[in-house]
Design a protein around this motif. Structure first.
Motif, PDB file in Angstrom:
ATOM      1  N   UNK A 234      14.610 -22.018  45.948  1.00  0.00           N
ATOM      2  CA  UNK A 234      16.027 -22.211  46.086  1.00  0.00           C
ATOM      3  C   UNK A 234      16.606 -21.952  47.550  1.00  0.00           C
ATOM      4  N   UNK A 235      17.685 -22.161  47.820  1.00  0.00           N
ATOM      5  CA  UNK A 235      18.168 -21.876  49.232  1.00  0.00           C
ATOM      6  C   UNK A 235      18.648 -20.292  49.356  1.00  0.00           C
ATOM      7  N   UNK A 236      18.083 -19.997  50.325  1.00  0.00           N
ATOM      8  CA  UNK A 236      18.232 -18.601  50.743  1.00  0.00           C
ATOM      9  C   UNK A 236      19.425 -18.055  51.487  1.00  0.00           C
ATOM     10  N   UNK A 237      19.692 -16.944  51.349  1.00  0.00           N
ATOM     11  CA  UNK A 237      20.713 -16.336  52.289  1.00  0.00           C
ATOM     12  C   UNK A 237      19.862 -15.048  53.033  1.00  0.00           C
ATOM     13  N   UNK A 238      20.313 -14.640  54.093  1.00  0.00           N
ATOM     14  CA  UNK A 238      19.739 -13.859  54.914  1.00  0.00           C
ATOM     15  C   UNK A 238      20.956 -12.603  55.103  1.00  0.00           C
TER      16      UNK A 238
END
Ligand SMILES: [Zn+2]
Length: 501
Positions: A234-238
């Protein structure tokens, strides 16, 4: 709607989704000088006193690579089971940032110094989880902005900002994991255990002081979720700059719960950086994440490529210390400890102390017993760490030796330890000064036994009549008379002998 309502119950998260983590750890190296200039690499100096034309990015200043930093990078890579590049370059990473005077960061891009390794990390219950290492590369730190006048110290609400370039150009190693999959519900724990193991490794290598609270080890945690059964990330956050082990675990857990809530409602996750708030345990959005194209990387024209010879790499491999977890395994075998006993020892912070006590001549069982029971209790009473007690492993070993020689009983030994802790000197001095040595002189003991028997004639009669259990009362009286300095076993023998038993 409050932030808390925007998250999914954790059990439900792990029932419906599989987490994928990516951990990026920045480590400041403890080299004497900076990465590309001769400025001192020290923490906490007066602002802008550790700067020169190179780290201020003045026109025409030319950088030179710090050989010690390259050596540290290679040693870190070897400890992480990585390959060492035969040839690699630095690259310019272009972006505008007020605390980066050159407006580009000298880093490495597609040619990291070390790559493709792994670190086996041990979880709380002893299970080992292998974390793949994508790469570790060299770069330089930025300066620091200080935002003045606001309540939070953040730029929002500040009246003005001050810049300190002392940190600009400090050598950094960025260690990047491969995507961590398969951890499931334990993903937050794996993240914490990984950073903890990495910290231990760096400490053992002696390449950094790894103080998370001072920022010499900083962790960025990338999190994304896949619906169960899917293998498409999926789309990641950092979440940036998480600065304690506990926060790493909490930040990962929170982001998993937040992503799940968004995805379950049919929403999309924005690729962005996030800040972790220690006080609320939540994250908030930062900037939209750039992709690597945005940085317009290109090879650094002012630095020559690095081509570490294989001989040098092998020399450096020989300098690797025993890794902390290898040492724990060895000690466990040597001392014949169960997993639980070993864990207690490690959790009590007693492993090194016990090892040093054993090195000073004590038996492992005795050494362990002293540190995890009586001394742990003393540390607890004083509200200090075990290692902060004012007694050395060598002194503990001497007390153990005195007990083994029959010169001290366990009870007297505790009094000797109390004396050492109170600053009364070496164990032998405390024994002498407090008059604690066991009364081993039989004639002195015999006199005390005779007196005790005379004082309790009815008891003496019972013993003579064969009731040997009654001897306990006489032994007790003798121990009292000698202020606990007699060997109870020997006293009992003398009592029984005096009564013809
Ligand atoms: Zn400089």
């Amino acid at each position: 709607m409050t932030a808390v309502a925007d998250i999914m119950d954790y059990d439900e998260v792990v029932e419906r989704f599989d987490p994928v983590l990516g951990l990026e750890v920045h480590v400041e190296l403890n080299t004497r000088t900076k990465m590309f200039c001769g400025c001192a690499n020290v923490f906490g100096a007066e602002p802008n006193t550790q700067v020169c034309p190179v780290c201020l990015g003045l026109p025409g200043a030319l950088p030179v690579v710090n050989a010690k930093a390259v050596e540290s990078a290679i040693r870190i890579g070897l400890a992480l089971n990585c390959e060492v590049a035969e040839w690699c370059r630095f690259a310019r990473k272009n972006y505008f940032y007020p605390d980066m005077p050159k407006n580009f960061q000298t880093s490495q891009y597609d040619e990291p110094i070390v790559f493709d390794g792994y670190l086996d990390v041990e979880l709380e219950d002893g299970e080992v989880f292998r974390v793949g290492i994508e790469r570790a590369h060299m770069e330089e730190d930025t300066g620091k902005s200080l935002h003045v006048g606001g309540e939070t110290g953040r730029i929002h609400g500040a009246e003005h900002s001050l810049l300190d370039y002392n940190r600009a150009g400090v050598p950094l190693i960025e260690i990047v994991t491969k995507p961590i999959t398969g951890a499931g519900a334990r993903a937050p724990e794996v993240a914490r255990a990984y950073v903890k193991a990495l910290r231990e490794l760096l400490l053992a290598l002696g390449v950094s002081d790894v103080r998370m609270e001072q920022g010499s080890l900083r962790c960025d945690a990338n999190v994304s979720l896949m619906p169960k059964g899917s293998s498409e990330f999926g789309t990641r956050t950092e979440t940036k700059n998480v600065n304690s082990l506990r926060s790493v675990e909490r930040a990962v857990r929170y982001e998993m719960q937040r992503h799940a809530a968004v995805l379950a409602e049919g929403g999309t996750i924005l690729q962005e950086t996030r800040h972790f708030d220690e006080s609320t345990g939540t994250t908030s959005p930062g900037r939209r994440k750039e992709t690597s194209e945005d940085y317009r990387y290109f090879p650094e024209p002012d630095l020559v490529p690095i081509a570490p010879s294989r001989e040098w790499v092998e020399e450096l491999r020989k300098t690797l210390p025993e890794m902390p977890w290898e040492r724990r395994k060895r000690v466990q075998q040597e001392w014949q400890l169960s997993n639980e006993e070993l864990r207690d020892l490690v959790n009590a912070g007693a492993l090194d102390l016990v090892a040093e006590t054993v090195d000073a001549g004590a038996a492992p069982g005795e050494a362990r017993s002293w540190w995890v029971s009586y001394l742990a209790q003393q540390a607890n009473n004083r509200g200090v760490e075990l290692g902060e007690l004012s007694i050395t492993p060598k002194q503990v070993a001497r007390v153990i030796e005195l007990v083994a020689q029959g010169k001290l009983t366990n009870k007297l030994a505790r009094q000797v330890v109390d004396g050492v802790l109170a600053g009364e000197g070496e164990p032998d001095e405390v024994v002498e000064a407090r008059g604690l040595e066991v009364v081993s002189d039989d004639s002195a003991l015999q006199k005390a036994v005779d007196e005790a028997l005379a004082a309790q004639p009815d008891v003496a009669e019972k013993i003579r009549g064969g009731k040997v259990q009654a001897a306990g009362a006489i032994v007790g009286a003798v121990m009292k008379a000698t202020k606990g300095k007699a060997d109870a076993k020997r006293v009992r023998e003398l009592v029984l002998a005096a009564c013809g038993q």
